[in-house]
Design a protein around this motif. Structure first.
Motif, PDB file in Angstrom:
ATOM      1  N   THR A 108       0.861  -1.185   0.000  1.00 48.02           N
ATOM      2  CA  THR A 108       0.000   0.000   0.000  1.00 48.02           C
ATOM      3  C   THR A 108       0.895   1.231   0.000  1.00 48.02           C
ATOM      4  O   THR A 108       1.888   1.282   0.730  1.00 48.02           O
ATOM      5  N   ALA A 109       0.555   2.208  -0.817  1.00 49.42           N
ATOM      6  CA  ALA A 109       1.395   3.401  -0.944  1.00 49.42           C
ATOM      7  C   ALA A 109       1.372   4.245   0.329  1.00 49.42           C
ATOM      8  O   ALA A 109       0.327   4.415   0.952  1.00 49.42           O
ATOM      9  N   GLN A 110       2.543   4.751   0.699  1.00 50.72           N
ATOM     10  CA  GLN A 110       2.689   5.705   1.805  1.00 50.72           C
ATOM     11  C   GLN A 110       2.817   7.099   1.191  1.00 50.72           C
ATOM     12  O   GLN A 110       3.494   7.269   0.180  1.00 50.72           O
ATOM     13  N   LEU A 111       2.236   8.076   1.834  1.00 48.61           N
ATOM     14  CA  LEU A 111       2.440   9.457   1.424  1.00 48.61           C
ATOM     15  C   LEU A 111       3.674   9.973   2.155  1.00 48.61           C
ATOM     16  O   LEU A 111       3.753   9.881   3.386  1.00 48.61           O
ATOM     17  N   GLN A 112       4.645  10.465   1.406  1.00 44.90           N
ATOM     18  CA  GLN A 112       5.879  10.973   1.997  1.00 44.90           C
ATOM     19  C   GLN A 112       6.130  12.402   1.540  1.00 44.90           C
ATOM     20  O   GLN A 112       5.696  12.809   0.462  1.00 44.90           O
ATOM     21  N   THR A 136      -2.255   5.364   7.929  1.00 43.07           N
ATOM     22  CA  THR A 136      -2.696   4.043   8.359  1.00 43.07           C
ATOM     23  C   THR A 136      -4.199   3.886   8.109  1.00 43.07           C
ATOM     24  O   THR A 136      -4.991   4.734   8.510  1.00 43.07           O
ATOM     25  N   GLY A 137      -4.568   2.812   7.443  1.00 44.51           N
ATOM     26  CA  GLY A 137      -5.977   2.550   7.155  1.00 44.51           C
ATOM     27  C   GLY A 137      -6.503   3.267   5.917  1.00 44.51           C
ATOM     28  O   GLY A 137      -7.667   3.120   5.569  1.00 44.51           O
ATOM     29  N   LEU A 138      -5.657   4.060   5.265  1.00 41.28           N
ATOM     30  CA  LEU A 138      -6.076   4.796   4.066  1.00 41.28           C
ATOM     31  C   LEU A 138      -5.365   4.263   2.828  1.00 41.28           C
ATOM     32  O   LEU A 138      -4.212   3.838   2.910  1.00 41.28           O
ATOM     33  N   ILE A 139      -6.037   4.332   1.732  1.00 45.00           N
ATOM     34  CA  ILE A 139      -5.413   4.059   0.437  1.00 45.00           C
ATOM     35  C   ILE A 139      -5.366   5.390  -0.292  1.00 45.00           C
ATOM     36  O   ILE A 139      -6.393   5.915  -0.727  1.00 45.00           O
ATOM     37  N   VAL A 140      -4.163   5.968  -0.368  1.00 48.48           N
ATOM     38  CA  VAL A 140      -3.986   7.274  -0.998  1.00 48.48           C
ATOM     39  C   VAL A 140      -4.118   7.109  -2.505  1.00 48.48           C
ATOM     40  O   VAL A 140      -3.562   6.185  -3.093  1.00 48.48           O
ATOM     41  N   GLU A 141      -4.862   8.018  -3.119  1.00 48.68           N
ATOM     42  CA  GLU A 141      -5.167   7.917  -4.546  1.00 48.68           C
ATOM     43  C   GLU A 141      -4.655   9.148  -5.286  1.00 48.68           C
ATOM     44  O   GLU A 141      -5.204  10.231  -5.156  1.00 48.68           O
ATOM     45  N   GLY A 142      -3.591   8.994  -6.020  1.00 52.45           N
ATOM     46  CA  GLY A 142      -3.117  10.072  -6.873  1.00 52.45           C
ATOM     47  C   GLY A 142      -2.188  11.047  -6.180  1.00 52.45           C
ATOM     48  O   GLY A 142      -1.677  10.813  -5.086  1.00 52.45           O
ATOM     49  N   ARG A 143      -2.013  12.172  -6.842  1.00 55.39           N
ATOM     50  CA  ARG A 143      -1.063  13.195  -6.449  1.00 55.39           C
ATOM     51  C   ARG A 143      -1.652  14.115  -5.394  1.00 55.39           C
ATOM     52  O   ARG A 143      -2.801  14.506  -5.472  1.00 55.39           O
ATOM     53  N   SER A 173      -9.116   6.642   0.170  1.00 57.01           N
ATOM     54  CA  SER A 173     -10.292   5.887   0.615  1.00 57.01           C
ATOM     55  C   SER A 173      -9.933   5.161   1.900  1.00 57.01           C
ATOM     56  O   SER A 173      -8.795   4.770   2.123  1.00 57.01           O
ATOM     57  N   ASN A 174     -10.941   5.015   2.758  1.00 55.06           N
ATOM     58  CA  ASN A 174     -10.723   4.286   4.007  1.00 55.06           C
ATOM     59  C   ASN A 174     -11.496   2.986   4.031  1.00 55.06           C
ATOM     60  O   ASN A 174     -11.456   2.250   4.997  1.00 55.06           O
ATOM     61  N   ALA A 175     -12.224   2.720   2.990  1.00 60.60           N
ATOM     62  CA  ALA A 175     -12.979   1.481   2.821  1.00 60.60           C
ATOM     63  C   ALA A 175     -13.441   1.460   1.367  1.00 60.60           C
ATOM     64  O   ALA A 175     -13.456   2.499   0.715  1.00 60.60           O
ATOM     65  N   PRO A 176     -13.838   0.303   0.874  1.00 58.74           N
ATOM     66  CA  PRO A 176     -14.343   0.286  -0.499  1.00 58.74           C
ATOM     67  C   PRO A 176     -15.500   1.284  -0.663  1.00 58.74           C
ATOM     68  O   PRO A 176     -16.403   1.347   0.166  1.00 58.74           O
ATOM     69  N   ALA A 177     -15.411   2.075  -1.698  1.00 55.40           N
ATOM     70  CA  ALA A 177     -16.452   3.054  -2.063  1.00 55.40           C
ATOM     71  C   ALA A 177     -16.620   4.183  -1.049  1.00 55.40           C
ATOM     72  O   ALA A 177     -17.631   4.866  -1.046  1.00 55.40           O
TER      73      ALA A 177
END
Length: 170
Positions: free
Chosen positions: A81-85, A100-107, A122-126
């Motif tokens: 899972t991507a980390q934001l740095q 933690t618990g997030l899926i970061v999407e894009g820039r 997103s923190n959960a599907p949809a």
């Protein structure tokens, strides 16, 4: 019979006008095209240097307005899972934003003063949200929910004056 002749002449004139207009559009386009082809970006003053040195995958870089910081998504392995740095352009270890618990999407997008970033995740599907966090780290705060159900459908950018956020929520 005379009505039919008049109609044919009008129709013929209309076709000629349409042909002339089309021809003028083509000529105008051809006259403009060479100008666009001659425009080149001057890369002679461009300095290229590696900003990060960690192994893994880095994607979606965003340079802060003051040029001192770069945010990116980092994965040690492609399946992670991507980390934001946040990296300083002066070097040093990156600041890892607690996603933690997030899926970061894009820039991510930078605030005009280069102190904060906003990003979609997103923190959960949809369940997609726009989050805000300091470049120094901490837990991101949700700003608003996106209505879209698909990953990557929610995006954000900060206005140069800092008073507005532009959102996509398809």
């Amino acid at each position: 019979d005379r009505l039919a002749d008049d109609e044919r002449r009008r129709s013929s004139k209309l076709r000629w006008w349409m042909l002339a207009a089309g021809l003028m559009a083509v000529i105008g386009t051809l006259a403009i095209l060479p100008l666009d082809q001659n425009k080149k970006i001057d890369l002679t003053r461009l300095t290229l240097r590696q900003m990060t040195s960690q192994s893994g995958l880095e994607a979606n870089p965003a340079i802060s307005p003051d040029g001192s910081w770069i945010s990116c998504l980092y994965r040690a392995q492609a399946s992670d899972t991507a980390q934001l740095q946040v990296h300083s352009t002066r070097g040093g270890s990156p600041v890892v934003i607690d996603t933690t618990g997030l899926i970061v999407e894009g820039r991510a997008a930078w605030s005009p003063d280069s102190r904060e970033i906003v990003f979609a995740a997103s923190n959960a599907p949809a369940k997609h949200f726009i989050y805000r966090v300091s470049r120094d780290g901490g837990k991101p705060a949700p700003l608003l929910a996106c209505n879209c159900p698909e990953p990557g459908c929610c995006g954000v950018d900060w206005s140069p004056d800092g008073r507005s956020l532009a959102l996509t929520d398809s």
